[in-house]
Design a protein around this motif. Sequence first.
Motif, PDB file in Angstrom:
ATOM      1  N   PRO A   1       0.790  -1.243   0.000  1.00 45.09           N
ATOM      2  CA  PRO A   1       0.000   0.000   0.000  1.00 45.09           C
ATOM      3  C   PRO A   1       0.818   1.286   0.000  1.00 45.09           C
ATOM      4  CG  PRO A   1       0.025  -0.969   2.205  1.00 45.09           C
ATOM      5  CD  PRO A   1       0.724  -1.945   1.297  1.00 45.09           C
ATOM      6  N   SER A   2       2.104   1.208   0.394  1.00 37.35           N
ATOM      7  CA  SER A   2       2.915   2.428   0.492  1.00 37.35           C
ATOM      8  C   SER A   2       3.982   2.529  -0.589  1.00 37.35           C
ATOM      9  CB  SER A   2       3.595   2.501   1.869  1.00 37.35           C
ATOM     10  OG  SER A   2       2.648   2.485   2.917  1.00 37.35           O
ATOM     11  N   LEU A   3       4.060   1.577  -1.496  1.00 38.56           N
ATOM     12  CA  LEU A   3       5.137   1.547  -2.480  1.00 38.56           C
ATOM     13  C   LEU A   3       5.034   2.732  -3.438  1.00 38.56           C
ATOM     14  CD1 LEU A   3       7.592  -0.085  -3.433  1.00 38.56           C
ATOM     15  CD2 LEU A   3       6.071  -1.238  -5.065  1.00 38.56           C
ATOM     16  N   GLN A   4       6.117   3.501  -3.519  1.00 38.19           N
ATOM     17  CA  GLN A   4       6.165   4.666  -4.394  1.00 38.19           C
ATOM     18  C   GLN A   4       7.186   4.517  -5.513  1.00 38.19           C
ATOM     19  OE1 GLN A   4       6.920   8.077  -1.913  1.00 38.19           O
ATOM     20  NE2 GLN A   4       4.966   7.925  -0.839  1.00 38.19           N
ATOM     21  N   GLU A   5       8.262   3.800  -5.257  1.00 39.30           N
ATOM     22  CA  GLU A   5       9.317   3.669  -6.261  1.00 39.30           C
ATOM     23  C   GLU A   5       9.655   2.192  -6.466  1.00 39.30           C
ATOM     24  OE1 GLU A   5      12.525   6.806  -6.166  1.00 39.30           O
ATOM     25  OE2 GLU A   5      11.763   6.986  -4.121  1.00 39.30           O
TER      26      GLU A   5
END
Length: 339
Positions: A208-212
């Motif tokens: 849910p928090s993956l940005q890169e």
Amino acid sequence: TPAGCRMRTLAWLGITSLCLGAAWAVPAKEERGKAEKPKADLALYENLDLDNYDLTLDSYGEILDLSNYEELYDYGDLGPKIEVGTLAPRPKNPAALPKLGTTAQTPKLPPPTTASPVHLAPPWAASAPPALPSCRLCLCIGTSVYCDDANLEHIPPLPPETTYLYARFNRIGTIRASDFTGLKKLKRIDLTSNFISWADVDAFRLLPSLQELILPENRLTALPELPRSIVRLDARLNRIPSTGLQPEAFRELKELQFLHLSDNQLDYIPAPLPQSLRSLHLQNNNIQTMHEDTFCDSQDHSQIRRALEDIRLDGNPINLSLFPNAYFCLPRLPTGRFF
């Protein structure tokens, strides 16, 4: 005779007075020299009006004559005398001073042991199950895990608080969905330069928090589903064809800003692209054509996509001059071949 005694006494008194006079004359002469020297030196500045003098770099030499600097000031007696090997200064607190006549006791060291070195456990280790991560193969600093160039063949078990994972320059071949289970705080995954040829469909989608997600220099032939939180996807230098992308793979990624898929085997531009996109790198693929709606809405000529300023299509066989109506909403033309 009495007269002879008086003459000898007067002679001795004369000699003594001469000696004393010479002894006092030398210091007096030195004192006069010291007193006269400043007067001679101060004569250099008698005609200088310092009250109305404007100090500049050009007039600096008129105020200070550096050639006489050493004569004016003698610092010979002011230099500190430093002795090599001097003791440290005494403490301000007299109670801290050792008593005279006593000798300091050398602390007793424990005997050497052959047991394995003790590793300090990270903060999360107390609550983690014994079988879970211990950073034995990686370096854990805070919530970042560094596994670069560790000859890994699989993603190692990770602490549940992991935020950044760097596992570059290894021999990892596959990414399983179970590799990142429960890592709700994971923001960046960098797997640059591995042997990854396959990734499970749900390997990243449930983070849910993956940005890169950084996957360049691998052997991927298909791109797995991505979470909606993704901001940057870098999958350069792989083997991904257009069939390796799911239909409309990027439509719902409302946070995606950087999409870099250069040096793959794509046949077309993966439209539709989200409005949030700022940088699209597709150079060195096999793209030969595009639709007029690839970047702009052909039905809305008032549309302006200010964010999408960086489009790289160089190194493709496409002639961009054949699609003049495809760029009207962009702040600048794509980079590529126009002839």
